[in-house]
Design an enzyme around this catalytic site. Structure first.
Site, PDB file in Angstrom:
ATOM      1  N   CYS A 171       0.863  -1.184   0.000  1.00 51.23           N
ATOM      2  CA  CYS A 171       0.000   0.000   0.000  1.00 51.23           C
ATOM      3  C   CYS A 171       0.897   1.231   0.000  1.00 51.23           C
ATOM      4  CB  CYS A 171      -0.992  -0.008   1.170  1.00 51.23           C
ATOM      5  SG  CYS A 171      -0.224   0.048   2.795  1.00 51.23           S
TER       6      CYS A 171
ATOM      7  N   ASN B 167       2.400   1.522   4.055  1.00 49.96           N
ATOM      8  CA  ASN B 167       2.738   0.279   4.782  1.00 49.96           C
ATOM      9  C   ASN B 167       2.535   0.420   6.294  1.00 49.96           C
ATOM     10  OD1 ASN B 167       5.647  -1.958   5.137  1.00 49.96           O
ATOM     11  ND2 ASN B 167       3.512  -2.482   4.945  1.00 49.96           N
TER      12      ASN B 167
ATOM     13  N   CYS C  62      -1.057   0.929   7.339  1.00 50.48           N
ATOM     14  CA  CYS C  62      -2.489   0.676   7.566  1.00 50.48           C
ATOM     15  C   CYS C  62      -2.956  -0.575   6.803  1.00 50.48           C
ATOM     16  CB  CYS C  62      -3.341   1.879   7.161  1.00 50.48           C
ATOM     17  SG  CYS C  62      -2.931   3.387   8.071  1.00 50.48           S
ATOM     18  N   ARG C  63      -3.153  -0.431   5.500  1.00 52.55           N
ATOM     19  CA  ARG C  63      -3.815  -1.509   4.748  1.00 52.55           C
ATOM     20  C   ARG C  63      -2.945  -2.747   4.557  1.00 52.55           C
ATOM     21  NH1 ARG C  63      -5.122   2.194  -0.244  1.00 52.55           N
ATOM     22  NH2 ARG C  63      -3.136   3.034   0.490  1.00 52.55           N
ATOM     23  N   SER C  64      -1.720  -2.562   4.071  1.00 54.66           N
ATOM     24  CA  SER C  64      -0.919  -3.756   3.750  1.00 54.66           C
ATOM     25  C   SER C  64      -0.458  -4.526   4.992  1.00 54.66           C
ATOM     26  CB  SER C  64       0.254  -3.424   2.820  1.00 54.66           C
ATOM     27  OG  SER C  64       1.134  -2.494   3.383  1.00 54.66           O
TER      28      SER C  64
ATOM     29  N   ASP D 123      -7.438   4.432   0.427  1.00 49.56           N
ATOM     30  CA  ASP D 123      -6.375   5.005   1.248  1.00 49.56           C
ATOM     31  C   ASP D 123      -6.997   5.646   2.494  1.00 49.56           C
ATOM     32  OD1 ASP D 123      -4.461   6.734   2.343  1.00 49.56           O
ATOM     33  OD2 ASP D 123      -3.460   6.954   0.410  1.00 49.56           O
TER      34      ASP D 123
HETATM   35  P1  4NP Z   1      -1.587   2.948   3.996  1.00 53.42           P
HETATM   36  O1  4NP Z   1      -2.114   4.395   4.489  1.00 53.42           O
HETATM   37  O2  4NP Z   1      -1.123   3.140   2.570  1.00 53.42           O
HETATM   38  O3  4NP Z   1      -2.795   2.076   4.082  1.00 53.42           O
HETATM   39  O4  4NP Z   1      -0.479   2.564   4.954  1.00 53.42           O
HETATM   40  C1  4NP Z   1      -1.305   5.511   4.400  1.00 53.42           C
HETATM   41  C2  4NP Z   1      -0.468   5.835   5.461  1.00 53.42           C
HETATM   42  C3  4NP Z   1       0.335   6.977   5.376  1.00 53.42           C
HETATM   43  C4  4NP Z   1       0.314   7.759   4.233  1.00 53.42           C
HETATM   44  C5  4NP Z   1      -0.492   7.415   3.169  1.00 53.42           C
HETATM   45  C6  4NP Z   1      -1.314   6.294   3.250  1.00 53.42           C
HETATM   46  N1  4NP Z   1       1.121   8.945   4.158  1.00 53.42           N
HETATM   47  O5  4NP Z   1       1.060   9.660   3.162  1.00 53.42           O
HETATM   48  O6  4NP Z   1       1.887   9.218   5.111  1.00 53.42           O
END
Ligand code: 4NP
Length: 131
Positions: free
Chosen positions: A11, A14, A16-18, A126
């Protein structure tokens, strides 16, 4: 014994989702007594959170569902495309980034994780930018 199958969950951050996808997939194969047949990891498109544990809300969600997790964020590297059999992205932006980064002779199949959702919910949005 045949070589392990390898799956990498991707994701943007890295955190939250993944990590949740990785933890749930690992628990699922462990519960099916197939844990020794899989090598599983997760990684980010971006580098912002490298070395950090998942966001506390992701950790809480996993804890509440009995999903053990003890991994930290890393960014995807070129070698991942030849190490893993399957690389799963969470949304269209992840898939587009993965396709751009994949070396020409990449072994990994690049797959949208939501395409395996029996309810047809294809995009895992996201959580940082969508509410
Ligand atoms: P993830 O969520 O892709 O599910 O881990 C996010 C966490 C942080 C950010 C973007 C998406 N960020 O831009 O910091």
């Amino acid at each position: 014994m045949s070589e392990k199958k390898k799956a990498l969950f991707i994701c943007l951050g890295n955190i939250c989702r993944s990590p949740i996808a990785e933890g749930v997939f690992q628990k699922t194969v462990n519960d099916m007594s197939l844990g020794d047949q899989w090598e599983i990891d997760s990684a980010a498109i971006g580098s912002w959170h490298v070395g950090n544990p998942p966001d506390w809300r992701a950790l809480d969600t996993m804890k509440n569902h009995g999903v053990p997790y003890d991994n930290c964020a890393r960014q995807i590297i070129k070698e991942d495309f030849n190490k893993y059999d399957f690389i799963f992205g969470m949304d269209e932006a992840n898939m587009s980034d993965l396709k751009k980064r994949a070396p020409k002779d990449s072994k990994a199949k690049l797959l949208l994780f939501g395409d395996f959702d029996p309810q047809g919910d294809r995009i895992i949005r996201d959580p940082y930018y969508c509410n």
